[in-house]
Write a protein that holds these residues in place. Structure first.
Motif, PDB file in Angstrom:
ATOM      1  N   PHE A 183       0.861  -1.170   0.000  1.00 43.01           N
ATOM      2  CA  PHE A 183       0.000   0.000   0.000  1.00 43.01           C
ATOM      3  C   PHE A 183       0.907   1.232   0.000  1.00 43.01           C
ATOM      4  N   ASP A 184       0.786   2.058  -1.020  1.00 43.30           N
ATOM      5  CA  ASP A 184       1.648   3.233  -1.195  1.00 43.30           C
ATOM      6  C   ASP A 184       0.888   4.485  -0.776  1.00 43.30           C
ATOM      7  N   VAL A 185       1.324   5.087   0.337  1.00 45.11           N
ATOM      8  CA  VAL A 185       0.692   6.310   0.837  1.00 45.11           C
ATOM      9  C   VAL A 185       1.754   7.409   0.983  1.00 45.11           C
ATOM     10  N   VAL A 186       2.765   7.375   0.131  1.00 39.94           N
ATOM     11  CA  VAL A 186       3.846   8.360   0.191  1.00 39.94           C
ATOM     12  C   VAL A 186       3.466   9.609  -0.597  1.00 39.94           C
ATOM     13  N   VAL A 187       4.313  10.638  -0.524  1.00 44.31           N
ATOM     14  CA  VAL A 187       4.088  11.846  -1.326  1.00 44.31           C
ATOM     15  C   VAL A 187       4.302  11.492  -2.797  1.00 44.31           C
ATOM     16  N   PRO A 188       3.634  12.196  -3.720  1.00 40.01           N
ATOM     17  CA  PRO A 188       3.700  11.816  -5.140  1.00 40.01           C
ATOM     18  C   PRO A 188       5.116  11.716  -5.699  1.00 40.01           C
ATOM     19  N   ALA A 189       6.016  12.574  -5.246  1.00 42.61           N
ATOM     20  CA  ALA A 189       7.373  12.570  -5.802  1.00 42.61           C
ATOM     21  C   ALA A 189       8.113  11.266  -5.522  1.00 42.61           C
ATOM     22  N   ALA A 190       7.691  10.522  -4.495  1.00 46.95           N
ATOM     23  CA  ALA A 190       8.368   9.268  -4.139  1.00 46.95           C
ATOM     24  C   ALA A 190       7.678   8.042  -4.721  1.00 46.95           C
ATOM     25  N   ARG A 191       6.607   8.249  -5.469  1.00 46.25           N
ATOM     26  CA  ARG A 191       5.751   7.135  -5.869  1.00 46.25           C
ATOM     27  C   ARG A 191       6.433   6.171  -6.846  1.00 46.25           C
ATOM     28  N   ARG A 192       7.207   6.707  -7.785  1.00 45.03           N
ATOM     29  CA  ARG A 192       7.833   5.827  -8.777  1.00 45.03           C
ATOM     30  C   ARG A 192       8.781   4.831  -8.114  1.00 45.03           C
ATOM     31  N   GLN A 193       9.604   5.303  -7.175  1.00 46.41           N
ATOM     32  CA  GLN A 193      10.558   4.398  -6.540  1.00 46.41           C
ATOM     33  C   GLN A 193       9.853   3.343  -5.702  1.00 46.41           C
ATOM     34  N   VAL A 194       8.773   3.734  -5.020  1.00 43.76           N
ATOM     35  CA  VAL A 194       8.001   2.760  -4.258  1.00 43.76           C
ATOM     36  C   VAL A 194       7.429   1.696  -5.191  1.00 43.76           C
ATOM     37  N   ALA A 195       6.890   2.130  -6.317  1.00 43.40           N
ATOM     38  CA  ALA A 195       6.298   1.187  -7.266  1.00 43.40           C
ATOM     39  C   ALA A 195       7.341   0.210  -7.805  1.00 43.40           C
ATOM     40  N   LEU A 196       8.483   0.730  -8.203  1.00 45.02           N
ATOM     41  CA  LEU A 196       9.507  -0.143  -8.759  1.00 45.02           C
ATOM     42  C   LEU A 196      10.016  -1.134  -7.712  1.00 45.02           C
ATOM     43  N   SER A 197      10.127  -0.695  -6.461  1.00 45.92           N
ATOM     44  CA  SER A 197      10.536  -1.611  -5.389  1.00 45.92           C
ATOM     45  C   SER A 197       9.486  -2.696  -5.176  1.00 45.92           C
ATOM     46  N   ALA A 198       8.218  -2.299  -5.178  1.00 46.34           N
ATOM     47  CA  ALA A 198       7.140  -3.274  -4.984  1.00 46.34           C
ATOM     48  C   ALA A 198       7.154  -4.328  -6.089  1.00 46.34           C
ATOM     49  N   PHE A 199       7.236  -3.885  -7.331  1.00 52.42           N
ATOM     50  CA  PHE A 199       7.208  -4.835  -8.443  1.00 52.42           C
ATOM     51  C   PHE A 199       8.463  -5.708  -8.468  1.00 52.42           C
ATOM     52  N   ALA A 200       9.603  -5.144  -8.082  1.00 53.57           N
ATOM     53  CA  ALA A 200      10.835  -5.938  -8.029  1.00 53.57           C
ATOM     54  C   ALA A 200      10.734  -7.058  -7.004  1.00 53.57           C
ATOM     55  N   HIS A 201       9.896  -6.864  -5.994  1.00 55.45           N
ATOM     56  CA  HIS A 201       9.683  -7.891  -4.971  1.00 55.45           C
ATOM     57  C   HIS A 201       8.420  -8.714  -5.262  1.00 55.45           C
ATOM     58  N   HIS A 202       7.920  -8.627  -6.497  1.00 62.15           N
ATOM     59  CA  HIS A 202       6.776  -9.438  -6.956  1.00 62.15           C
ATOM     60  C   HIS A 202       5.494  -9.126  -6.173  1.00 62.15           C
TER      61      HIS A 202
ATOM     62  N   ARG B  67       3.791   6.784 -16.821  1.00 62.39           N
ATOM     63  CA  ARG B  67       3.977   5.763 -17.857  1.00 62.39           C
ATOM     64  C   ARG B  67       4.945   4.678 -17.391  1.00 62.39           C
ATOM     65  N   ALA B  68       6.009   5.085 -16.690  1.00 57.29           N
ATOM     66  CA  ALA B  68       6.993   4.111 -16.216  1.00 57.29           C
ATOM     67  C   ALA B  68       6.374   3.142 -15.213  1.00 57.29           C
ATOM     68  N   ILE B  69       5.513   3.634 -14.329  1.00 60.07           N
ATOM     69  CA  ILE B  69       4.881   2.780 -13.315  1.00 60.07           C
ATOM     70  C   ILE B  69       3.921   1.795 -13.974  1.00 60.07           C
ATOM     71  N   VAL B  70       3.090   2.282 -14.891  1.00 62.84           N
ATOM     72  CA  VAL B  70       2.132   1.407 -15.567  1.00 62.84           C
ATOM     73  C   VAL B  70       2.871   0.350 -16.385  1.00 62.84           C
ATOM     74  N   LYS B  71       3.935   0.750 -17.050  1.00 65.95           N
ATOM     75  CA  LYS B  71       4.733  -0.205 -17.825  1.00 65.95           C
ATOM     76  C   LYS B  71       5.363  -1.251 -16.918  1.00 65.95           C
ATOM     77  N   ALA B  72       5.915  -0.815 -15.786  1.00 67.45           N
ATOM     78  CA  ALA B  72       6.554  -1.751 -14.859  1.00 67.45           C
ATOM     79  C   ALA B  72       5.555  -2.755 -14.310  1.00 67.45           C
ATOM     80  N   ALA B  73       4.341  -2.306 -14.017  1.00 65.48           N
ATOM     81  CA  ALA B  73       3.301  -3.220 -13.529  1.00 65.48           C
ATOM     82  C   ALA B  73       2.963  -4.266 -14.583  1.00 65.48           C
ATOM     83  N   ARG B  74       2.845  -3.817 -15.815  1.00 71.87           N
ATOM     84  CA  ARG B  74       2.522  -4.737 -16.899  1.00 71.87           C
ATOM     85  C   ARG B  74       3.641  -5.768 -17.089  1.00 71.87           C
ATOM     86  N   GLN B  75       4.891  -5.304 -17.067  1.00 72.66           N
ATOM     87  CA  GLN B  75       6.025  -6.212 -17.258  1.00 72.66           C
ATOM     88  C   GLN B  75       6.155  -7.201 -16.107  1.00 72.66           C
ATOM     89  N   ALA B  76       5.823  -6.746 -14.887  1.00 73.58           N
ATOM     90  CA  ALA B  76       5.917  -7.621 -13.719  1.00 73.58           C
ATOM     91  C   ALA B  76       4.734  -8.566 -13.607  1.00 73.58           C
TER      92      ALA B  76
END
Length: 343
Positions: A70-89, A106-115
């Protein structure tokens, strides 16, 4: 049981945790925040005695191996949280907005799709009962197809903190709720926008507390938005106040409980077509409501069944494109075309 790590233990996390503790098949196994004391305080407040507390998301994910984040961080930190989450499946449910820039979205949506992971956004205003009723009523054709949608939002909160220092604060932090609701109500696809921002003399925000925008939602439908976060007095609901004009009538909603519609009747009264009230039906049992609780329940159900949640990132990015289109228009003074597929 779906095990979850929540990252970002500020004020907004309370709404998430209030909802989470009502879902039997969900367990919060970790809390992450840059301030470990704040995370510990949340754990104590919600009796999460077994939750792992940490300041490093990757380390907590390594230790807990959860199903979702569950990501409740400030928007500027959202991409890194997303990539960490997807990297951990992990699947990911994120606070709005989906991202702070179009590139990051776009990077977050793409990462979700790839994961191959489920990714959804807490677009909780879509789960308001009257928003559902309006969509179902318009879909019924009772007053014909919508031709224009109008929303006013005038609320004057003194948040303090990061919002009062943000650029484009109204558009980036709040307007997506109204934009997404408009898109949902009329099943619209944003095609273009013209927007102007300004800072009234009484504003306590750095930039962008007031805005007016006109969107093309396709099919000859226009959506007008007028909003301010420093318009004190006679404030609207947090949902705004709405008028939808259709081919054979109109609907208004005060953003609270008053929802009225009129349909054109045979004959005229002087210059005007006669109209008569028409009932907007109550909620259908199939309508999903409940704000944060409803969205989290849908997210958990999607994990368990492999289905796509309604507020999936791949769809929500279209509402976010309305925000970024409005910001670009405000910055350039020009009408901006919104891509049909912002991914």
């Amino acid at each position: 049981m779906v095990n979850v790590v929540l990252v970002g233990c500020g004020a907004m996390s309370k709404a998430w945790l209030d909802a989470a503790r009502q879902i039997d098949q969900l367990a919060i196994v970790g809390l992450v925040d840059l301030d470990a004391d704040r995370a510990r305080a949340r754990a104590h407040e919600y009796d999460l005695t077994g939750a792992v507390i940490g300041t490093d998301l990757d380390a907590v994910l390594d230790q807990t191996r959860p199903d979702a984040v569950f990501d409740v961080v400030v928007p500027a930190a959202r991409r890194q949280v997303a990539l960490s989450a997807f990297a951990h499946h992990c699947h990911l449910l994120t606070e709005k907005p989906l991202a702070d820039t179009p590139e990051n979205a776009r990077a977050i949506v793409k990462a979700a799709r790839q994961a191959g992971r489920i990714h959804a956004v807490v677009q909780n205003r879509r789960y308001v009962a009257n928003v559902r009723r309006i969509r179902r009523f318009l879909d019924s054709g009772a007053i014909g197809a919508a031709t224009s949608i109008h929303a006013d939002f005038f609320v004057a909160p003194h948040f303090g903190g990061f919002r009062e220092e943000m650029a484009h604060v109204l558009l980036l932090d709040m307007a997506i709720h109204t934009f997404d609701a408009a898109r949902y109500m009329v099943a619209g696809e944003p095609a273009g926008v013209y927007c102007q921002e300004w800072e009234p003399a009484n504003s306590w925000y750095r930039q962008g507390s007031s805005a007016s925008a006109v969107f093309d939602l396709g099919g000859g439908r226009l959506f007008t938005y007028a909003g301010s976060w420093c318009g004190a007095g006679l404030r609207t609901s947090w949902e705004g106040s709405w008028r939808i004009v259709a081919e054979r009538g109109s609907l208004i909603w005060d953003g609270h409980d008053v929802l009225q519609a009129e349909v054109v009747a045979p004959g005229r009264d002087g210059l005007f077509d006669k109209t008569q009230p028409i009932n907007v039906p109550p909620l259908d049992p199939a309508d999903r409501v409940g704000g944060h609780l409803g969205i989290i329940q849908d997210f958990i159900r999607a994990i368990e069944t492999g289905t796509e949640p309604e507020t999936r990132g791949a769809d929500n990015i279209k509402s976010l494109a309305m925000v970024f289109g409005a910001i670009e228009s405000a910055e350039t003074g020009r009408r901006v075309t919104i891509a049909e597929d912002p991914q």
